[in-house]
Scaffold this motif. Sequence first.
Motif, PDB file in Angstrom:
ATOM      1  N   GLY A  67       0.842  -1.194   0.000  1.00 38.32           N
ATOM      2  CA  GLY A  67       0.000   0.000   0.000  1.00 38.32           C
ATOM      3  C   GLY A  67       0.873   1.238   0.000  1.00 38.32           C
ATOM      4  N   ARG A  68       0.723   2.055   1.027  1.00 35.59           N
ATOM      5  CA  ARG A  68       1.521   3.276   1.124  1.00 35.59           C
ATOM      6  C   ARG A  68       2.704   3.123   2.070  1.00 35.59           C
ATOM      7  NH1 ARG A  68      -2.303   8.363   1.678  1.00 35.59           N
ATOM      8  NH2 ARG A  68      -0.275   9.306   1.327  1.00 35.59           N
ATOM      9  N   VAL A  69       2.897   1.940   2.608  1.00 36.47           N
ATOM     10  CA  VAL A  69       3.941   1.721   3.608  1.00 36.47           C
ATOM     11  C   VAL A  69       5.095   0.923   3.005  1.00 36.47           C
ATOM     12  CG1 VAL A  69       4.460   0.684   5.851  1.00 36.47           C
ATOM     13  CG2 VAL A  69       2.231   1.760   5.460  1.00 36.47           C
ATOM     14  N   ARG A  70       6.299   1.487   3.093  1.00 36.67           N
ATOM     15  CA  ARG A  70       7.500   0.802   2.615  1.00 36.67           C
ATOM     16  C   ARG A  70       8.274   0.298   3.829  1.00 36.67           C
ATOM     17  NH1 ARG A  70      10.165   0.047  -1.835  1.00 36.67           N
ATOM     18  NH2 ARG A  70       8.854   1.486  -3.028  1.00 36.67           N
ATOM     19  N   THR A  71       8.538  -1.016   3.841  1.00 36.91           N
ATOM     20  CA  THR A  71       9.292  -1.646   4.922  1.00 36.91           C
ATOM     21  C   THR A  71      10.679  -2.001   4.400  1.00 36.91           C
ATOM     22  OG1 THR A  71       7.259  -2.555   5.855  1.00 36.91           O
ATOM     23  CG2 THR A  71       9.326  -3.547   6.580  1.00 36.91           C
ATOM     24  N   VAL A  72      11.688  -1.667   5.197  1.00 37.59           N
ATOM     25  CA  VAL A  72      13.077  -1.898   4.822  1.00 37.59           C
ATOM     26  C   VAL A  72      13.665  -2.948   5.753  1.00 37.59           C
ATOM     27  CG1 VAL A  72      15.324  -0.802   4.463  1.00 37.59           C
ATOM     28  CG2 VAL A  72      13.234   0.514   4.089  1.00 37.59           C
ATOM     29  N   SER A  73      14.453  -3.866   5.183  1.00 32.84           N
ATOM     30  CA  SER A  73      15.090  -4.941   5.949  1.00 32.84           C
ATOM     31  C   SER A  73      16.558  -5.025   5.579  1.00 32.84           C
ATOM     32  CB  SER A  73      14.455  -6.298   5.626  1.00 32.84           C
ATOM     33  OG  SER A  73      13.085  -6.276   5.863  1.00 32.84           O
ATOM     34  N   LEU A  74      17.349  -5.435   6.535  1.00 34.91           N
ATOM     35  CA  LEU A  74      18.753  -5.739   6.261  1.00 34.91           C
ATOM     36  C   LEU A  74      18.778  -7.050   5.483  1.00 34.91           C
ATOM     37  CD1 LEU A  74      21.608  -4.689   6.884  1.00 34.91           C
ATOM     38  CD2 LEU A  74      21.577  -6.098   8.935  1.00 34.91           C
ATOM     39  N   ARG A  75      19.497  -7.080   4.371  1.00 37.12           N
ATOM     40  CA  ARG A  75      19.553  -8.299   3.559  1.00 37.12           C
ATOM     41  C   ARG A  75      20.435  -9.316   4.272  1.00 37.12           C
ATOM     42  NH1 ARG A  75      22.699 -10.670  -0.148  1.00 37.12           N
ATOM     43  NH2 ARG A  75      24.164  -8.964  -0.316  1.00 37.12           N
ATOM     44  N   PRO A  76      19.933 -10.527   4.522  1.00 36.77           N
ATOM     45  CA  PRO A  76      20.751 -11.552   5.184  1.00 36.77           C
ATOM     46  C   PRO A  76      22.054 -11.790   4.411  1.00 36.77           C
ATOM     47  CG  PRO A  76      18.474 -12.275   5.002  1.00 36.77           C
ATOM     48  CD  PRO A  76      18.600 -11.017   4.197  1.00 36.77           C
ATOM     49  N   GLY A  77      23.143 -11.796   5.118  1.00 39.65           N
ATOM     50  CA  GLY A  77      24.444 -12.046   4.510  1.00 39.65           C
ATOM     51  C   GLY A  77      25.042 -10.857   3.782  1.00 39.65           C
ATOM     52  N   ALA A  78      24.384  -9.713   3.864  1.00 42.49           N
ATOM     53  CA  ALA A  78      24.843  -8.541   3.104  1.00 42.49           C
ATOM     54  C   ALA A  78      26.239  -8.078   3.505  1.00 42.49           C
ATOM     55  CB  ALA A  78      23.855  -7.391   3.269  1.00 42.49           C
ATOM     56  N   LEU A  79      26.592  -8.282   4.751  1.00 41.74           N
ATOM     57  CA  LEU A  79      27.887  -7.794   5.228  1.00 41.74           C
ATOM     58  C   LEU A  79      28.955  -8.890   5.255  1.00 41.74           C
ATOM     59  CD1 LEU A  79      26.559  -5.471   8.069  1.00 41.74           C
ATOM     60  CD2 LEU A  79      27.042  -4.920   5.679  1.00 41.74           C
ATOM     61  N   ASP A  80      28.603 -10.080   4.766  1.00 41.26           N
ATOM     62  CA  ASP A  80      29.568 -11.182   4.749  1.00 41.26           C
ATOM     63  C   ASP A  80      30.812 -10.844   3.949  1.00 41.26           C
ATOM     64  OD1 ASP A  80      27.824 -12.596   6.309  1.00 41.26           O
ATOM     65  OD2 ASP A  80      27.223 -14.007   4.739  1.00 41.26           O
ATOM     66  N   VAL A  81      30.652 -10.048   2.908  1.00 40.19           N
ATOM     67  CA  VAL A  81      31.793  -9.681   2.071  1.00 40.19           C
ATOM     68  C   VAL A  81      32.833  -8.905   2.892  1.00 40.19           C
ATOM     69  CG1 VAL A  81      30.805  -7.520   1.163  1.00 40.19           C
ATOM     70  CG2 VAL A  81      32.439  -8.800  -0.207  1.00 40.19           C
ATOM     71  N   LEU A  82      32.381  -8.145   3.882  1.00 40.41           N
ATOM     72  CA  LEU A  82      33.317  -7.427   4.750  1.00 40.41           C
ATOM     73  C   LEU A  82      34.111  -8.401   5.606  1.00 40.41           C
ATOM     74  CD1 LEU A  82      31.062  -4.483   5.960  1.00 40.41           C
ATOM     75  CD2 LEU A  82      32.887  -4.397   4.264  1.00 40.41           C
ATOM     76  N   HIS A  83      33.415  -9.397   6.158  1.00 42.58           N
ATOM     77  CA  HIS A  83      34.094 -10.402   6.972  1.00 42.58           C
ATOM     78  C   HIS A  83      35.132 -11.161   6.138  1.00 42.58           C
ATOM     79  CE1 HIS A  83      31.605  -9.917  10.504  1.00 42.58           C
ATOM     80  NE2 HIS A  83      30.549  -9.893   9.720  1.00 42.58           N
ATOM     81  N   LEU A  84      34.757 -11.503   4.937  1.00 45.21           N
ATOM     82  CA  LEU A  84      35.661 -12.223   4.046  1.00 45.21           C
ATOM     83  C   LEU A  84      36.917 -11.410   3.788  1.00 45.21           C
ATOM     84  CD1 LEU A  84      36.226 -14.614   2.138  1.00 45.21           C
ATOM     85  CD2 LEU A  84      34.926 -13.399   0.388  1.00 45.21           C
ATOM     86  N   TRP A  85      36.739 -10.155   3.426  1.00 50.73           N
ATOM     87  CA  TRP A  85      37.883  -9.300   3.114  1.00 50.73           C
ATOM     88  C   TRP A  85      38.751  -9.070   4.352  1.00 50.73           C
ATOM     89  CZ3 TRP A  85      39.456  -4.322   4.561  1.00 50.73           C
ATOM     90  CH2 TRP A  85      40.512  -3.810   3.813  1.00 50.73           C
ATOM     91  N   LEU A  86      38.119  -8.772   5.489  1.00 45.97           N
ATOM     92  CA  LEU A  86      38.883  -8.531   6.716  1.00 45.97           C
ATOM     93  C   LEU A  86      39.673  -9.769   7.125  1.00 45.97           C
ATOM     94  CD1 LEU A  86      36.325  -6.442   8.763  1.00 45.97           C
ATOM     95  CD2 LEU A  86      38.508  -5.646   7.835  1.00 45.97           C
ATOM     96  N   ASP A  87      39.062 -10.932   6.970  1.00 44.63           N
ATOM     97  CA  ASP A  87      39.759 -12.170   7.317  1.00 44.63           C
ATOM     98  C   ASP A  87      40.994 -12.368   6.442  1.00 44.63           C
ATOM     99  OD1 ASP A  87      39.900 -14.548   8.948  1.00 44.63           O
ATOM    100  OD2 ASP A  87      39.453 -15.654   7.094  1.00 44.63           O
ATOM    101  N   GLU A  88      40.881 -11.997   5.171  1.00 43.18           N
ATOM    102  CA  GLU A  88      42.026 -12.126   4.270  1.00 43.18           C
ATOM    103  C   GLU A  88      43.147 -11.151   4.620  1.00 43.18           C
ATOM    104  OE1 GLU A  88      40.527 -11.678   0.332  1.00 43.18           O
ATOM    105  OE2 GLU A  88      39.599 -13.651   0.327  1.00 43.18           O
ATOM    106  N   GLN A  89      42.826 -10.080   5.336  1.00 45.86           N
ATOM    107  CA  GLN A  89      43.824  -9.077   5.672  1.00 45.86           C
ATOM    108  C   GLN A  89      44.592  -9.419   6.945  1.00 45.86           C
ATOM    109  OE1 GLN A  89      44.181  -7.109   3.075  1.00 45.86           O
ATOM    110  NE2 GLN A  89      42.353  -8.223   2.420  1.00 45.86           N
ATOM    111  N   ARG A  90      44.081 -10.377   7.674  1.00 49.37           N
ATOM    112  CA  ARG A  90      44.752 -10.757   8.916  1.00 49.37           C
ATOM    113  C   ARG A  90      46.117 -11.356   8.602  1.00 49.37           C
ATOM    114  NH1 ARG A  90      41.306 -14.476  12.191  1.00 49.37           N
ATOM    115  NH2 ARG A  90      42.655 -13.796  13.860  1.00 49.37           N
ATOM    116  N   THR A  91      47.076 -11.042   9.415  1.00 53.59           N
ATOM    117  CA  THR A  91      48.430 -11.536   9.180  1.00 53.59           C
ATOM    118  C   THR A  91      48.541 -12.995   9.607  1.00 53.59           C
ATOM    119  OG1 THR A  91      49.231 -10.938  11.382  1.00 53.59           O
ATOM    120  CG2 THR A  91      49.360  -9.232   9.657  1.00 53.59           C
ATOM    121  N   PRO A  92      49.509 -13.697   9.034  1.00 55.30           N
ATOM    122  CA  PRO A  92      49.724 -15.085   9.456  1.00 55.30           C
ATOM    123  C   PRO A  92      49.984 -15.203  10.960  1.00 55.30           C
ATOM    124  CG  PRO A  92      50.901 -14.651   7.415  1.00 55.30           C
ATOM    125  CD  PRO A  92      50.349 -13.335   7.894  1.00 55.30           C
TER     126      PRO A  92
END
Length: 114
Positions: A67-92
Amino acid sequence: MPKYYDELDAVLRALADPTRRAVVERLAKSPAVVSDLAAPFSMALPSLMQHLRVLEDAGVVTSEKHGRVRTVSLRPGALDVLHLWLDEQRTPAERQADRLGIHLARTEGEGNLR
């Protein structure tokens, strides 16, 4: 260069703005209607809608209109790409320290069982 860099760039650009980060923090709790999302900000509704569009274009949020109401949701897994990249940046060394910590925790747990 990994395939996910375009997605990572879009997410980082979207989260670079404090208003959009605040919206994501709010949506992490539960979906919300646009008027509720706009309440804490001193900006016109069209300005907030632009922020939401950036987040949606980056794949961070989704929205649906009933109708006239727009509902917004966080997309599941949307921030996983950040975790992936940050994990790759961790030093040995960090990874090795993490493994040592896990080993010590397990060893302590086994000692309590004896």
